[in-house]
Motif scaffolding. Structure first.
Motif, short mmCIF file in Angstrom:
data_model
loop_
_atom_site.label_atom_id
_atom_site.label_comp_id
_atom_site.label_asym_id
_atom_site.label_seq_id
_atom_site.Cartn_x
_atom_site.Cartn_y
_atom_site.Cartn_z
N GLY A 146 -2.36 -7.98 -12.16
CA GLY A 146 -3.29 -7.69 -11.07
C GLY A 146 -4.73 -7.48 -11.50
O GLY A 146 -5.51 -6.86 -10.77
N TYR A 147 -5.11 -8.01 -12.66
CA TYR A 147 -6.50 -7.88 -13.11
C TYR A 147 -7.44 -8.75 -12.28
O TYR A 147 -7.23 -9.95 -12.14
N ASP A 148 -8.49 -8.12 -11.75
CA ASP A 148 -9.48 -8.87 -10.97
C ASP A 148 -10.31 -9.80 -11.85
O ASP A 148 -10.59 -10.93 -11.48
N GLU A 406 7.67 3.40 -3.86
CA GLU A 406 7.04 3.94 -2.66
C GLU A 406 5.53 4.07 -2.86
O GLU A 406 5.07 4.50 -3.92
N GLY A 407 4.79 3.67 -1.87
CA GLY A 407 3.34 3.81 -1.95
C GLY A 407 2.66 2.72 -2.75
O GLY A 407 1.45 2.76 -2.96
N TYR A 408 3.43 1.74 -3.23
CA TYR A 408 2.86 0.67 -4.05
C TYR A 408 2.68 -0.59 -3.20
O TYR A 408 3.60 -1.01 -2.50
N THR A 409 1.48 -1.18 -3.26
CA THR A 409 1.23 -2.43 -2.55
C THR A 409 1.32 -3.57 -3.55
O THR A 409 0.52 -3.63 -4.50
N PRO A 410 2.28 -4.48 -3.38
CA PRO A 410 2.43 -5.58 -4.34
C PRO A 410 1.18 -6.46 -4.38
O PRO A 410 0.50 -6.61 -3.37
N ILE A 411 0.91 -7.02 -5.55
CA ILE A 411 -0.20 -7.97 -5.66
C ILE A 411 0.39 -9.39 -5.75
O ILE A 411 1.58 -9.55 -6.05
N ASN A 412 -0.43 -10.38 -5.50
CA ASN A 412 0.00 -11.76 -5.65
C ASN A 412 -0.78 -12.39 -6.81
O ASN A 412 -2.00 -12.52 -6.73
#
Ligand code: GP9
Ligand code: MN
Length: 423
Positions: A146-148, A406-412
């Protein structure tokens, strides 16, 4: 499948070390900077050359900094993936592979890594490294983390003078990184991977005035000069962070990625340490790498609990006020009152506060003598095997794709691209 996940979840729940209320959330919302210190081993900290010169005076001073924790019994847990294995451990709190590099072989897996976790808390993320992005397959796996952004060699001035061996020297690396760092949206999570203190540690003439060692081994002798250069580069970076105003609002984590001096250099290392020979328990203790965690506003100190790279993620997340109890990870918060006080190696050996197990032999940590009763080692040995097996299950079967904390939003991963400065 889901039954495999359930086993891991149960093990994890049983081994979770709850955050210490004294530290939980004390760095909430702050920026985070990790610095991977290439090949730096703990014996260098406070080491003095025969003429009394300190090799790492800046890092030595940090061990006494009032807002810094220095962990002196902290171990690397890397395998063949070296720097990349250390990155994997630090950001996923999972173990690397027994053979090969997880960065190369398992880059298509689903991960729930530090940058992704913090993205869900509004953080931006970036890696800084003076080598080209495909090395260790970083440009692929960083997407899964998930590195920008990835500021690789293409962003730096890779002149003959600025480079050696794998890439950019640490001083120009930190200097040229500063404008890119200050340009990031805050809060940020970043990682700086240093490079010049790399085997075989030779320096270009003019880059150091520090004397080489005199231990009858070129690699070992040069290691002192090269580590001293890195120490100066780190001091310069800290000064720049202070001047930029970032220092007071940033958690800085400095860690040695793995050993620099292999067992092939044991004769010289015996001279360096002033011992007759490097025995198995001494060799195990040589796998200590320095870990510093600077937390603005929090009183630090020298810490003697035993831990490893896998433990850093829960430690830092808890400081940031993010509970890790629902994450599938194997680390144990170093600042927790329930910290387990041992660190395993990828080959199944381990070190605890009391014992050291090397190749099925059990030694006392304190005296470094063989224990009469090897049963003293068996309790933790069982946990070590279970833990390595479970971590391998996750990595080999790509189990995190079936799990959402819980509380984690998956990245693509497809949302990220590291196209370089001219894109
Ligand atoms: C290369 C650097 C050094 O980009 O990370 O790699 P290492 O040999 O230590 O894994
Ligand atoms: Mn390395």
């Amino acid at each position: 499948d889901s039954s495999d996940i359930t086993d891991v979840e149960n093990y994890r729940k049983a081994n979770y070390a709850a955050p210490n209320p004294k530290y939980f959330g004390k760095a909430k919302g702050m920026n985070v900077i990790y610095v991977s210190m290439e090949s730096l081993q703990s014996f260098m900290i406070d080491y003095k050359m025969p003429d009394g010169k300190e090799v790492t005076p800046f890092l030595n001073s940090l061990t006494h900094d009032k807002n810094t924790f220095y962990f002196k019994n902290f171990y690397h847990q890397t395998g063949q993936g070296k720097t990349s294995d250390a990155e994997f451990l630090m950001e996923n709190s999972l173990y690397p592979m027994a053979q090969g590099a997880v960065f190369v072989n398992k880059a298509q897996n689903t991960y729930q890594a530090m940058p992704a976790i913090l993205k869900g808390q509004g953080y931006t993320s970036a890696v800084f490294h003076g080598n080209y992005k495909t090395f260790w397959n970083r440009n692929v796996i960083y997407k899964a983390f998930g590195y920008d952004q990835f500021f690789d060699a293409e962003y730096y001035n890779m002149t003959e003078e600025n480079t050696k061996n794998y890439g950019l020297k640490d001083k120009p690396f930190f200097t040229e990184s500063m404008p890119m760092l200050t340009g990031l949206k805050q809060p940020f999570y970043t990682k700086f991977i240093t490079l010049s203190n790399h085997f075989p540690f030779a320096m270009d003439p003019g880059d150091t005035e520090f004397p080489a060692g005199d231990y009858g081994d070129t690699v070992v002798n040069q290691y002192f000069q090269s580590a001293h250069y890195m120490d100066q580069a780190l001091e310069q970076f800290f000064n720049d962070l202070k001047a930029s105003g970032l220092y007071d609002n940033t958690v800085v984590v400095l860690y040695g990625d793995h050993y620099g001096i292999s067992e092939n250099h044991n004769d010289a290392m015996a001279k360096v340490l002033g011992v007759d020979e490097i025995t198995p328990p001494i060799s195990a203790k040589l796998q200590r790498v320095p870990l510093f965690i600077h937390v603005p506003g929090v009183k630090g100190g020298i810490q003697s609990q035993v831990g490893g790279e896998v433990d850093v993620r829960p430690t830092v997340l808890h400081l940031l006020g993010i509970d890790t109890k629902d994450y599938l990870e194997f680390g144990s918060d170093l600042l927790s009152k329930q910290h387990r006080n041992w660190a395993l190696f990828r080959n199944g050996d381990y070190v605890s506060g009391d014992v050291i197990q090397v190749k099925d032999k059990c030694y006392s940590s304190e005296s470094e003598e063989l224990m009469e009763d090897s049963a003293a080692c068996s309790d933790i040995a069982d946990s070590v095997n279970t833990e390595l097996q479970m971590s391998d299950e996750i990595v080999y079967k790509d189990l995190l794709r079936f799990y959402q904390p819980e509380g984690y939003t998956p990245i693509n991963p497809n949302d990220f691209d590291y196209l370089g400065p001219n894109a």
